[in-house]
Every structure is written in structure tokens, then in C-alpha cells.
Motif scaffolding. Structure first.
Motif, PDB file in Angstrom:
ATOM      1  N   GLN A  57       0.701  -1.684  -0.480  1.00  0.00           N
ATOM      2  CA  GLN A  57      -0.076   0.290  -0.364  1.00  0.00           C
ATOM      3  C   GLN A  57       1.049   1.218  -0.137  1.00  0.00           C
ATOM      4  O   GLN A  57       1.984   1.617   0.790  1.00  0.00           O
ATOM      5  CB  GLN A  57      -1.224   0.043   1.898  1.00  0.00           C
ATOM      6  N   PRO A  59       2.735   4.805   1.251  1.00  0.00           N
ATOM      7  CA  PRO A  59       2.561   5.463   3.025  1.00  0.00           C
ATOM      8  C   PRO A  59       1.420   6.252   2.737  1.00  0.00           C
ATOM      9  O   PRO A  59       0.659   7.026   1.738  1.00  0.00           O
ATOM     10  CB  PRO A  59       3.605   5.775   2.688  1.00  0.00           C
ATOM     11  N   ARG A  60       0.604   6.086   4.112  1.00  0.00           N
ATOM     12  CA  ARG A  60      -0.235   7.472   4.319  1.00  0.00           C
ATOM     13  C   ARG A  60       0.214   8.517   5.249  1.00  0.00           C
ATOM     14  O   ARG A  60       1.434   8.840   4.176  1.00  0.00           O
ATOM     15  CB  ARG A  60      -1.134   6.310   5.266  1.00  0.00           C
ATOM     16  N   GLU A  61      -0.087   8.765   6.111  1.00  0.00           N
ATOM     17  CA  GLU A  61       0.645   9.880   6.445  1.00  0.00           C
ATOM     18  C   GLU A  61       1.836   9.845   6.963  1.00  0.00           C
ATOM     19  O   GLU A  61       2.027   8.905   7.824  1.00  0.00           O
ATOM     20  CB  GLU A  61      -0.918  10.729   7.121  1.00  0.00           C
ATOM     21  N   SER A  63       3.998   9.218  10.107  1.00  0.00           N
ATOM     22  CA  SER A  63       4.647   8.555  11.342  1.00  0.00           C
ATOM     23  C   SER A  63       5.667   8.420  12.257  1.00  0.00           C
ATOM     24  O   SER A  63       6.435   7.706  11.355  1.00  0.00           O
ATOM     25  CB  SER A  63       3.407   7.477  11.039  1.00  0.00           C
ATOM     26  N   ARG A  83       1.002  -0.249   9.136  1.00  0.00           N
ATOM     27  CA  ARG A  83       1.547   0.999   8.690  1.00  0.00           C
ATOM     28  C   ARG A  83       2.629   0.233   7.435  1.00  0.00           C
ATOM     29  O   ARG A  83       3.157   1.124   6.797  1.00  0.00           O
ATOM     30  CB  ARG A  83       2.525   1.609   9.130  1.00  0.00           C
ATOM     31  N   GLY A  85       2.737  -2.593   5.426  1.00  0.00           N
ATOM     32  CA  GLY A  85       2.228  -2.786   4.129  1.00  0.00           C
ATOM     33  C   GLY A  85       2.679  -3.725   3.463  1.00  0.00           C
ATOM     34  O   GLY A  85       3.454  -4.856   2.937  1.00  0.00           O
ATOM     35  N   ARG A 169       7.504   9.065   3.972  1.00  0.00           N
ATOM     36  CA  ARG A 169       6.096   8.597   5.021  1.00  0.00           C
ATOM     37  C   ARG A 169       6.932   6.505   5.135  1.00  0.00           C
ATOM     38  O   ARG A 169       5.417   6.521   5.789  1.00  0.00           O
ATOM     39  CB  ARG A 169       5.216   9.160   4.429  1.00  0.00           C
ATOM     40  N   ALA A 268       0.639   9.643  14.139  1.00  0.00           N
ATOM     41  CA  ALA A 268      -0.483   9.290  12.934  1.00  0.00           C
ATOM     42  C   ALA A 268      -0.343  10.787  12.430  1.00  0.00           C
ATOM     43  O   ALA A 268      -1.328  11.659  12.469  1.00  0.00           O
ATOM     44  CB  ALA A 268      -1.347   8.557  12.827  1.00  0.00           C
TER      45      ALA A 268
END
Length: 348
Positions: A57, A59-61, A63, A83, A85, A169, A268
Motif C-alpha cells: 500500500q 504510505p499514508r500520513e 508516522s 503501516r 504494508g 513517509r 500518525a
């Protein structure tokens, strides 16, 4: 019958060797110190798939994970794994073993867990070390001595690789000494540790070695961190660190995050939540100290404290807890003694 009998006997004779070979293959698959690296300035261990993996996935915000030392918090590693993934989880340290490899790998959800022991600047500039860090989907800095991390890693390829992870990220975490180097400002421990009484009685004593310009994990701008806050009574020295940073003109305002043992702060974006059994303390300066000079006890009034002990959320951008998440009070150093506005004068 004779042919079958010989086959059975041959199988029986080879079975122990085959089992030994299979066991050896499993061991190699679980933890490898490659002979190719035996003469290198670093040590490298891997459990799981040694080939490079990619996160399943994006990277999200940004962290980060701040762990306060002592027994590790399982939920904190599980939070980082989620996180990552399904990618490669990399642990770095200057001394120690690969003990994190089987512990993290057993939780599942990662392609591999790798440990790099990086005990010199030469090791920190080695292309292999830089490559393995750069390809991580999660990075964790183990405990040890933060003076080693600053002396060995600052200004090297390791620092550049970590900053590259932060830029894309990838979740970054650390415990104890690993936590101590995650903020914009760091207690460097270049002359050994410092105790609260010493920091308050003379904020310029030789053990008050504060550093800046190393890595800054997401959400930790203007922040200095400290671990083992409760068990080692470090609140006084954290106030001393804050006083020094503003007194020396490094920042007009600075903040401190102190984390108890068996406790972690999961960040996060700008939202932080507590994991584990203890508390997390968020401190903020209030102007310049009244007295902060070499050889003189510290006087610094009304440092704001917010204690997060439950399941609420803390906003690092606005520096406040929401929905009654925190207990708020002030601390003041007066002539080297620490006072609190809490009922009974408790500083924690």
C-alpha cells in the motif's frame, strides 16, 4: 523384496542427515549473518525473505513511534507493522544482538525483519548498510547509548537514508536511546547520563550535552524527548533540557515529550495516541527561564504539562489533548527544586 529392503535401509541411513540439512535450512532462513559480511564493519541479520520487498500500500500520513523503554509494547510494533504494508521491517543499533528479529517476525504481517549493527562511521557509510535502510518499509532504532548514534551516524549515509525514509513517509520508531534521537533536539549523553537533581542544580553541568541537526521524526519539530521518565525520575532533567534550549537561543519556544516505561506514543500525522501501561507527558516552555546560568540552580516558572494516561488523542500541531484526554498542570523550578501545581505537589 531385496531392492525394497535396500531402499528402506538407505532411506533410514540418510534420514538423520536429511533432517539435519532441513533444520539447518530453517535456521538459515530465520536468522542469517552472511559470511560475505563477516569482514565488514557492520553486522547484518535477517529473518524471513532476504529479497527486497515493496509495501502493498502507498504510505499514508507521516508516522512515528516513541517507546519509553523497559519491556517492549507488543501493540506498538503491531501498529508499525500495519503501516509497513507487508514490507521489510529494519532494526538498527550500534551494539547488541538480533533479538528483535524473531520477536517482530512472529507477529506476522512483514516480508522480513532485518537487524543492522552499525558501530562506527565507516559502517554508517557502507553502501550495503545504506541500501538496506533505504529499502525499509519500517525502521526502528533500538535502545543502547544515544551518544553512539550521534557519534557514529550523524552526518553519514545512515542519516541521509533515514531522512529519505521520513521523506517518503515510512514509519520511524525508537525505544530508550532510540527514542532520544527522534526529536529536533536530542539529549546526546556525550559525557554520560545526567540526573534530574544535577540538571536542576546546574543546567550547564558537563553532562548536559544537548544536540541538534540529526534526524527529526514526523511531528517532532521543536521537540526533545526522554524515556524511562517515571522509573528513573527524569522530569527534572527534561525541564532542564527545555530551559537550556530556549536560554541558548536555539528556539524561542520548545516542547518536551516524556514517555514512561512499557509505554509508547503512536504518531500518525499530527495525531498521537498512547499505547501500553504508563503515561506520556507533553511539556511546553513559557518564555525564557528566570535564572539559567552555569554553576547556578535553575529557576524556571510555569512550564506547562499535559499528562496523557488514557485512550484519548493528543494533537501535536496545536499541542493539546481533546475531550478531556489529558490532565493539565504546571511545573516550576525554583532555586533548583521542582514544584507542581497538582494537588499534593506531585510532579508526575
Amino acid at each position: 523384496m531385496q531392492h525394497r529392503s535396500r531402499s528402506i535401509e538407505q532411506g533410514s541411513a540418510w534420514r538423520p542427515w536429511r533432517r539435519l540439512a532441513e533444520a539447518f535450512a530453517v535456521i538459515v532462513g530465520l536468522a542469517v549473518l552472511s559470511p560475505a559480511h563477516a569482514d565488514k564493519p557492520y553486522q547484518y541479520y535477517v529473518v524471513g525473505n532476504p529479497a527486497d520487498a515493496s509495501s502493498s500500500q502507498p504510505p499514508r500520513e507521516p508516522s512515528a513511534l516513541l517507546m519509553g523503554g523497559g519491556p517492549d509494547v507488543d501493540a506498538a510494533f503491531q501498529w508499525m507493522i500495519a503501516r509497513a504494508g507487508g514490507g521489510d521491517f529494519v532494526v538498527i543499533r550500534a551494539t547488541g544482538t538480533d533479538a528483535y528479529n524473531p520477536y517482530i517476525y512472529a507477529m506476522g504481517g512483514v516480508d522480513s525483519v532485518e537487524t543492522l549493527i552499525i558501530p562506527s562511521r565507516g559502517a554508517a557509510n557502507d553502501p550495503f548498510v545504506i541500501d538496506r535502510i533505504s529499502k525499509a518499509e519500517a525502521l526502528f532504532i533500538a535502545g543502547g547509548d544515544q551518544a553512539d548514534y550521534i557519534n557514529f551516524w550523524k552526518g553519514t549515509g545512515v542519516e541521509q537514508a533515514i531522512n529519505g525514509l521520513i521523506a517518503r513517509r515510512v514509519p520511524i520508531g525508537g525505544t530508550s536511546a532510540g527514542l532520544a534521537v527522534l526529536g529536533q533536539f536530542d539529549f546526546a549523553a556525550l559525557n554520560g547520563t545526567v540526573y534530574s537533581d544535577d540538571a536542576l542544580s546546574n543546567p550547564y553541568n558537563k553532562r548536559m550535552t544537548i544536540d541538534r541537526g540529526f534526524i527529526t521524526a514526523p511531528g517532532l519539530d521543536f521537540v526533545i524527548t526522554d524515556a524511562h521518565l517515571d522509573t528513573r525520575d527524569r522530569m527534572g532533567r527534561l525541564v532542564g533540557f527545555l530551559a537550556r534550549i530556549v536560554q541558548d537561543g536555539w528556539s524561542g519556544m520548545t516542547r518536551g515529550i516524556g514517555v514512561d516505561v512499557e509505554t509508547a506514543l503512536a504518531v500518525a500525522g499530527t495525531s498521537a495516541t498512547r499505547l501500553g501501561t504508563g503515561s506520556v507527558y507533553f511539556l511546553q516552555t513559557n518564555g525564557l527561564p528566570q535564572v539559567c546560568q552555569p554553576g547556578t540552580p535553575l529557576t524556571y516558572r510555569n512550564v506547562g504539562v499535559q499528562r496523557l494516561s488514557g485512550s484519548g488523542r493528543f494533537d501535536l500541531l496545536n499541542w493539546r489533548g481533546y475531550g478531556g484526554a489529558t490532565t493539565n498542570y504546571n511545573l516550576s523550578a525554583e532555586g533548583g527544586l521542582l514544584y507542581s501545581t497538582q494537588p499534593g505537589g506531585a510532579i508526575y
